[in-house]
Enzyme design. Structure first.
Site, short mmCIF file in Angstrom:
data_model
loop_
_atom_site.label_atom_id
_atom_site.label_comp_id
_atom_site.label_asym_id
_atom_site.label_seq_id
_atom_site.Cartn_x
_atom_site.Cartn_y
_atom_site.Cartn_z
N LYS A 295 15.14 -73.06 -41.04
CA LYS A 295 14.88 -72.49 -42.37
C LYS A 295 13.80 -73.24 -43.16
CE LYS A 295 19.20 -70.10 -43.26
NZ LYS A 295 20.32 -69.88 -44.20
N ASN B 180 14.81 -67.62 -44.97
CA ASN B 180 15.69 -67.04 -43.94
C ASN B 180 15.19 -65.68 -43.48
OD1 ASN B 180 16.41 -65.43 -46.15
ND2 ASN B 180 18.46 -65.11 -45.32
N GLY C 227 24.96 -77.07 -50.40
CA GLY C 227 24.20 -76.91 -49.15
C GLY C 227 23.26 -75.72 -49.26
P1 NDP Z 1 25.73 -76.43 -45.41
O1 NDP Z 1 26.20 -77.22 -44.25
O2 NDP Z 1 24.31 -76.49 -45.85
O3 NDP Z 1 26.62 -76.86 -46.71
C1 NDP Z 1 28.02 -76.92 -46.61
C2 NDP Z 1 28.60 -77.15 -48.01
O4 NDP Z 1 30.04 -77.14 -47.89
C3 NDP Z 1 28.24 -78.51 -48.59
O5 NDP Z 1 28.17 -78.40 -50.00
C4 NDP Z 1 29.44 -79.38 -48.17
O6 NDP Z 1 29.65 -80.47 -49.03
C5 NDP Z 1 30.57 -78.39 -48.37
N1 NDP Z 1 31.76 -78.73 -47.59
C6 NDP Z 1 31.98 -78.52 -46.27
N2 NDP Z 1 33.21 -78.93 -45.92
C7 NDP Z 1 33.79 -79.43 -47.06
C8 NDP Z 1 35.05 -80.01 -47.35
N3 NDP Z 1 35.99 -80.15 -46.40
N4 NDP Z 1 35.30 -80.39 -48.62
C9 NDP Z 1 34.38 -80.24 -49.59
N5 NDP Z 1 33.14 -79.69 -49.38
C10 NDP Z 1 32.86 -79.29 -48.12
O7 NDP Z 1 26.17 -74.92 -45.12
P2 NDP Z 1 25.59 -73.59 -45.80
O8 NDP Z 1 25.49 -73.82 -47.25
O9 NDP Z 1 24.43 -73.10 -45.03
O10 NDP Z 1 26.79 -72.57 -45.50
C11 NDP Z 1 28.03 -72.68 -46.18
C12 NDP Z 1 28.86 -71.47 -45.84
O11 NDP Z 1 28.20 -70.31 -46.34
C13 NDP Z 1 29.05 -71.24 -44.32
O12 NDP Z 1 30.42 -71.14 -44.07
C14 NDP Z 1 28.40 -69.88 -44.05
O13 NDP Z 1 29.21 -69.10 -43.22
C15 NDP Z 1 28.35 -69.26 -45.42
N6 NDP Z 1 27.18 -68.38 -45.58
C16 NDP Z 1 27.44 -67.07 -45.78
C17 NDP Z 1 26.42 -66.19 -45.94
C18 NDP Z 1 26.74 -64.75 -46.16
O14 NDP Z 1 25.82 -63.93 -46.11
N7 NDP Z 1 27.99 -64.41 -46.41
C19 NDP Z 1 25.01 -66.61 -45.91
C20 NDP Z 1 24.84 -68.03 -45.73
C21 NDP Z 1 25.90 -68.88 -45.56
P3 NDP Z 1 28.91 -81.88 -48.76
O15 NDP Z 1 27.54 -81.76 -49.37
O16 NDP Z 1 29.78 -82.85 -49.47
O17 NDP Z 1 28.89 -82.08 -47.26
#
Ligand code: NDP
Length: 285
Positions: A73, A94, A134
């Site tokens: 990305k 994307n 994220g």
């Molecule tokens: P990233 O890996 O970039 O970010 C993940 C985020 O989740 C971070 O803020 C991370 O926090 C947080 N996180 C993960 N596990 C935990 C936990 N156990 N406790 C607290 N915080 C947590 O992923 P993306 O942002 O790319 O994707 C996130 C979700 O969005 C995915 O599940 C994906 O399926 C969904 N998504 C859905 C889309 C749709 O069209 N419906 C499009 C794009 C994504 P930290 O910074 O602390 O690690």
């Protein structure tokens, strides 16, 4: 024949499980069939060191565009000719579109989210709480701010990522943004209009994972959205529905980003119902 290339490196990445059929491909091709477009949407794995050749190859083969996901990305930007406004602010692409023989990078994740939101509430002047900093949190926060939200609270586990996103928002978009480190159950401030889970909490197979949120602070005047597409009825979606909130599930965002991509590539405004049905056939409702 025009075609789309989906530079999808990890089929499990967004959906949490290996799938026999790629959900995005099924969704987009359902729209192509419905609208009589003799096109294909292909799922092609590209290694990071092959990205430049893949983009050049897509051009040589007459592709009209492609989606790209992790890990491409950000890296794809150096191979493009220009960026749309929100992709430039986010620094992530994307969806790539051929316009006047140039590759232009867009980010449809946040746009798809806002499209779904606008069917329930106009974000103009609203206060938004977003869990996650994220890719999804970044795309959604930038786009709701560009759509007129005036206050954004980012709640995130990692302080560094949360602070970095809030600094970007305060520098690049008009909303006032604040970072709150996520420690224990977060109480949603009473004057909040929109609450978004943009973390991966709740994604299959961890379907019972709990978002650390004081659910008693969710009130019926709030719109609650979850980005998790699989399963669509997450714990948050169920709890918010029980409290009378209007709810947007992750399939809505997925469908809407697909609608925008198809519109960019073909000029056709595709039927979202047909696309959602293709996803529900894979994920259930
Ligand atoms: P990233 O890996 O970039 O970010 C993940 C985020 O989740 C971070 O803020 C991370 O926090 C947080 N996180 C993960 N596990 C935990 C936990 N156990 N406790 C607290 N915080 C947590 O992923 P993306 O942002 O790319 O994707 C996130 C979700 O969005 C995915 O599940 C994906 O399926 C969904 N998504 C859905 C889309 C749709 O069209 N419906 C499009 C794009 C994504 P930290 O910074 O602390 O690690």
């Amino acid at each position: 024949m025009p075609a789309e290339l989906n530079f999808q490196q990890q089929l499990t990445g967004c959906f949490g499980q290996p799938v026999s059929e790629n959900p995005t491909q099924a969704m987009v091709e359902a729209a192509y069939r419905h609208h009589g477009l003799d096109w294909r949407y292909l799922t092609i794995e590209v290694a990071p060191d092959g990205l430049a050749d893949a983009v050049a190859g897509a051009g040589a083969m007459g592709f009209v565009g492609f989606n790209c996901t992790i890990p491409h990305k950000v890296a794809v930007i150096q191979h493009l000719d220009g960026l749309g406004e929100s992709a430039e602010v986010m620094g992530a692409v994307n969806c790539v579109v051929r316009r006047d023989n140039q590759w232009i990078g867009e980010n449809t994740d946040g746009k798809g989210f806002v499209e779904g939101l606008q069917q329930l509430v106009d974000p103009t002047g609203k206060r938004v709480v977003i869990f996650g900093a994220g890719g999804a949190g970044r795309a959604i926060s930038v786009e709701v701010a560009l759509a007129g939200a005036t206050e954004i609270i980012i709640v995130n586990r990692s302080v560094e990522r949360g602070e970095e996103l809030v600094a970007l928002l305060n520098e690049r978009v008009p909303a006032k943004s604040t970072f709150v480190p996520w420690e224990g159950d977060y109480a949603i401030p009473a004057n909040t209009d929109i609450v978004v889970n943009a973390t991966s909490i709740g994604l299959y197979p961890d379907v019972d994972a709990r978002l650390e949120l004081d659910v008693n602070t969710l009130t019926a005047n709030m719109v609650v959205a979850d980005v998790i597409p699989n399963p669509p009825k997450t714990r948050l979606v169920r709890e918010a529905t029980e409290r009378g909130c209007a709810v947007i599930d992750g399939l809505g965002m997925l469908v809407n980003q697909g609608v925008i991509g198809i519109k960019y590539w073909s000029g056709i405004d595709p039927d979202p119902g047909v696309m959602r049905k293709a996803l529900e056939d894979i994920f259930g409702t």
